[in-house]
Design a protein around this motif. Sequence first.
Motif, PDB file in Angstrom:
ATOM      1  N   ILE A  16      11.283  -5.247  12.618  1.00  0.00           N
ATOM      2  CA  ILE A  16      10.071  -6.057  12.497  1.00  0.00           C
ATOM      3  C   ILE A  16       9.093  -5.397  11.531  1.00  0.00           C
ATOM      4  O   ILE A  16       9.050  -4.174  11.409  1.00  0.00           O
ATOM      5  CB  ILE A  16       9.395  -6.225  13.887  1.00  0.00           C
ATOM      6  N   LEU A  17       8.345  -6.212  10.820  1.00  0.00           N
ATOM      7  CA  LEU A  17       7.121  -5.790  10.161  1.00  0.00           C
ATOM      8  C   LEU A  17       6.005  -6.679  10.678  1.00  0.00           C
ATOM      9  O   LEU A  17       6.161  -7.911  10.737  1.00  0.00           O
ATOM     10  CB  LEU A  17       7.212  -5.906   8.640  1.00  0.00           C
ATOM     11  N   PHE A  18       4.887  -6.084  11.057  1.00  0.00           N
ATOM     12  CA  PHE A  18       3.750  -6.857  11.525  1.00  0.00           C
ATOM     13  C   PHE A  18       2.896  -7.318  10.351  1.00  0.00           C
ATOM     14  O   PHE A  18       3.001  -6.785   9.230  1.00  0.00           O
ATOM     15  CB  PHE A  18       2.911  -6.025  12.496  1.00  0.00           C
ATOM     16  N   LYS A  19       2.055  -8.299  10.612  1.00  0.00           N
ATOM     17  CA  LYS A  19       1.233  -8.899   9.561  1.00  0.00           C
ATOM     18  C   LYS A  19       0.432  -7.846   8.814  1.00  0.00           C
ATOM     19  O   LYS A  19       0.345  -7.868   7.578  1.00  0.00           O
ATOM     20  CB  LYS A  19       0.301  -9.945  10.174  1.00  0.00           C
ATOM     21  N   GLU A  20      -0.169  -6.904   9.549  1.00  0.00           N
ATOM     22  CA  GLU A  20      -1.009  -5.910   8.901  1.00  0.00           C
ATOM     23  C   GLU A  20      -0.204  -4.920   8.071  1.00  0.00           C
ATOM     24  O   GLU A  20      -0.757  -4.213   7.228  1.00  0.00           O
ATOM     25  CB  GLU A  20      -1.868  -5.162   9.924  1.00  0.00           C
ATOM     26  N   GLN A  21       1.119  -4.873   8.293  1.00  0.00           N
ATOM     27  CA  GLN A  21       1.972  -4.007   7.482  1.00  0.00           C
ATOM     28  C   GLN A  21       2.389  -4.671   6.163  1.00  0.00           C
ATOM     29  O   GLN A  21       3.001  -4.018   5.315  1.00  0.00           O
ATOM     30  CB  GLN A  21       3.221  -3.616   8.276  1.00  0.00           C
ATOM     31  N   MET A  22       2.046  -5.959   6.032  1.00  0.00           N
ATOM     32  CA  MET A  22       2.388  -6.712   4.822  1.00  0.00           C
ATOM     33  C   MET A  22       1.147  -7.402   4.265  1.00  0.00           C
ATOM     34  O   MET A  22       1.225  -8.486   3.689  1.00  0.00           O
ATOM     35  CB  MET A  22       3.460  -7.764   5.152  1.00  0.00           C
ATOM     36  N   ALA A  23       0.003  -6.764   4.433  1.00  0.00           N
ATOM     37  CA  ALA A  23      -1.267  -7.404   4.115  1.00  0.00           C
ATOM     38  C   ALA A  23      -1.549  -7.496   2.622  1.00  0.00           C
ATOM     39  O   ALA A  23      -2.377  -8.295   2.190  1.00  0.00           O
ATOM     40  CB  ALA A  23      -2.408  -6.659   4.812  1.00  0.00           C
ATOM     41  N   SER A  24      -0.886  -6.668   1.824  1.00  0.00           N
ATOM     42  CA  SER A  24      -1.098  -6.696   0.374  1.00  0.00           C
ATOM     43  C   SER A  24       0.229  -6.482  -0.326  1.00  0.00           C
ATOM     44  O   SER A  24       1.186  -5.973   0.263  1.00  0.00           O
ATOM     45  CB  SER A  24      -2.077  -5.595  -0.048  1.00  0.00           C
ATOM     46  N   ARG A  25       0.286  -6.841  -1.592  1.00  0.00           N
ATOM     47  CA  ARG A  25       1.522  -6.654  -2.344  1.00  0.00           C
ATOM     48  C   ARG A  25       1.871  -5.166  -2.492  1.00  0.00           C
ATOM     49  O   ARG A  25       3.042  -4.803  -2.305  1.00  0.00           O
ATOM     50  CB  ARG A  25       1.404  -7.343  -3.704  1.00  0.00           C
ATOM     51  N   PRO A  26       0.916  -4.287  -2.780  1.00  0.00           N
ATOM     52  CA  PRO A  26       1.286  -2.867  -2.843  1.00  0.00           C
ATOM     53  C   PRO A  26       1.844  -2.349  -1.509  1.00  0.00           C
ATOM     54  O   PRO A  26       2.773  -1.533  -1.505  1.00  0.00           O
ATOM     55  CB  PRO A  26      -0.026  -2.177  -3.218  1.00  0.00           C
ATOM     56  N   MET A  27       1.273  -2.809  -0.408  1.00  0.00           N
ATOM     57  CA  MET A  27       1.771  -2.368   0.895  1.00  0.00           C
ATOM     58  C   MET A  27       3.196  -2.856   1.115  1.00  0.00           C
ATOM     59  O   MET A  27       4.082  -2.093   1.524  1.00  0.00           O
ATOM     60  CB  MET A  27       0.854  -2.894   2.010  1.00  0.00           C
ATOM     61  N   LEU A  28       3.447  -4.139   0.825  1.00  0.00           N
ATOM     62  CA  LEU A  28       4.798  -4.671   0.976  1.00  0.00           C
ATOM     63  C   LEU A  28       5.766  -3.969   0.029  1.00  0.00           C
ATOM     64  O   LEU A  28       6.886  -3.614   0.432  1.00  0.00           O
ATOM     65  CB  LEU A  28       4.813  -6.175   0.705  1.00  0.00           C
ATOM     66  N   ASP A  29       5.344  -3.750  -1.200  1.00  0.00           N
ATOM     67  CA  ASP A  29       6.220  -3.058  -2.155  1.00  0.00           C
ATOM     68  C   ASP A  29       6.596  -1.670  -1.656  1.00  0.00           C
ATOM     69  O   ASP A  29       7.722  -1.201  -1.879  1.00  0.00           O
ATOM     70  CB  ASP A  29       5.537  -2.955  -3.521  1.00  0.00           C
ATOM     71  N   GLY A  30       5.665  -1.002  -0.981  1.00  0.00           N
ATOM     72  CA  GLY A  30       5.972   0.300  -0.414  1.00  0.00           C
ATOM     73  C   GLY A  30       7.077   0.226   0.624  1.00  0.00           C
ATOM     74  O   GLY A  30       7.990   1.069   0.642  1.00  0.00           O
ATOM     75  N   TRP A  31       7.025  -0.799   1.466  1.00  0.00           N
ATOM     76  CA  TRP A  31       8.089  -0.988   2.456  1.00  0.00           C
ATOM     77  C   TRP A  31       9.424  -1.287   1.777  1.00  0.00           C
ATOM     78  O   TRP A  31      10.465  -0.744   2.166  1.00  0.00           O
ATOM     79  CB  TRP A  31       7.729  -2.125   3.413  1.00  0.00           C
ATOM     80  N   LEU A  32       9.404  -2.139   0.774  1.00  0.00           N
ATOM     81  CA  LEU A  32      10.663  -2.526   0.131  1.00  0.00           C
ATOM     82  C   LEU A  32      11.298  -1.357  -0.614  1.00  0.00           C
ATOM     83  O   LEU A  32      12.529  -1.218  -0.621  1.00  0.00           O
ATOM     84  CB  LEU A  32      10.428  -3.712  -0.805  1.00  0.00           C
ATOM     85  N   LYS A  33      10.476  -0.501  -1.186  1.00  0.00           N
ATOM     86  CA  LYS A  33      11.005   0.712  -1.808  1.00  0.00           C
ATOM     87  C   LYS A  33      11.677   1.590  -0.756  1.00  0.00           C
ATOM     88  O   LYS A  33      12.780   2.130  -0.972  1.00  0.00           O
ATOM     89  CB  LYS A  33       9.886   1.472  -2.501  1.00  0.00           C
ATOM     90  N   LEU A  34      11.036   1.719   0.401  1.00  0.00           N
ATOM     91  CA  LEU A  34      11.618   2.505   1.493  1.00  0.00           C
ATOM     92  C   LEU A  34      12.898   1.862   2.009  1.00  0.00           C
ATOM     93  O   LEU A  34      13.870   2.561   2.334  1.00  0.00           O
ATOM     94  CB  LEU A  34      10.607   2.648   2.625  1.00  0.00           C
ATOM     95  N   PHE A  35      12.931   0.530   2.086  1.00  0.00           N
ATOM     96  CA  PHE A  35      14.146  -0.153   2.556  1.00  0.00           C
ATOM     97  C   PHE A  35      15.305   0.085   1.583  1.00  0.00           C
ATOM     98  O   PHE A  35      16.451   0.260   2.013  1.00  0.00           O
ATOM     99  CB  PHE A  35      13.894  -1.647   2.733  1.00  0.00           C
ATOM    100  N   ASN A  36      15.023   0.093   0.306  1.00  0.00           N
ATOM    101  CA  ASN A  36      16.079   0.394  -0.665  1.00  0.00           C
ATOM    102  C   ASN A  36      16.581   1.829  -0.503  1.00  0.00           C
ATOM    103  O   ASN A  36      17.791   2.076  -0.581  1.00  0.00           O
ATOM    104  CB  ASN A  36      15.578   0.156  -2.084  1.00  0.00           C
ATOM    105  N   THR A  37      15.663   2.752  -0.261  1.00  0.00           N
ATOM    106  CA  THR A  37      16.080   4.134  -0.013  1.00  0.00           C
ATOM    107  C   THR A  37      16.895   4.210   1.275  1.00  0.00           C
ATOM    108  O   THR A  37      17.927   4.897   1.326  1.00  0.00           O
ATOM    109  CB  THR A  37      14.855   5.057   0.084  1.00  0.00           C
TER     110      THR A  37
END
Length: 268
Positions: A114-135
Amino acid sequence: MFTVLALLEKDFAGTLRQLAALGYREVETIGSFGRPPAELRALFEGCGLISPSQHIAPDDVYASFAAWTRREITTDQNRANYLAAFTQERTLSIVEDAIVKAHALGQRYVVWPILFKEQMASRPMLDGWLKLFNTAGDMCAKAGLVFAYHNHAREFAKLGNDLIYDLILANTNPRTVQLELDFYWITQAHGDPFAYLERNKGRYFGCHVKDMSATGDFATVGQGTLPLPRLLSAARAAGVKHFYVEYDRSDDPMGAITDSIAYLKRQG
């Protein structure tokens, strides 16, 4: 196994035996349910169950879920505990822990739950998660495993001009990051599961098989409004191999999973 979490907390081995007796053969774990993974695998094998995948849950997170199930903490407290544990700074160590558990359990798929709404509140924040998911995808691939992401409804909200779910698909490596489609949540968010399955064949390893009542709440599989035969057929055509029955909030969880598997057996 989220559906029967309260029953597992009362009688773990007995609940597993009941699942197996009903005809369930595959189960998805929440971490290792706070138990030693080797002990858990032995319990599964003793019941004729296998576990292809886990929703990542370090032992401290599972302890919070278990306390919430026993009504020792509130939903808000459980959510706060999750947010405190699942930070970007802790992500890779959490994935490392999940890889160790997956190997011990004989699992192939390690799923970010899960990702909560506040963890995807901005594009830089979401991009940070997606970079981590790729790693994380690379880490799992090196360990002979597959990293995956499980959706809820909030991924079908827009972030700027794009749906968050589309950004997840477009910005994670399809060779190392797969997906687990939740039939209920994508429908609740007015997404089109058929379109996503058709456009992303080979990207989905599994599905959460749920149903929806006429009022939009959860329902026992086969007793709601979702076109489950068509969804199951489309998922299989898209390459999905693993299907997990789930009812997020049932007053009679054993009754719900009993009726659910009876319905699925009638479907073939």
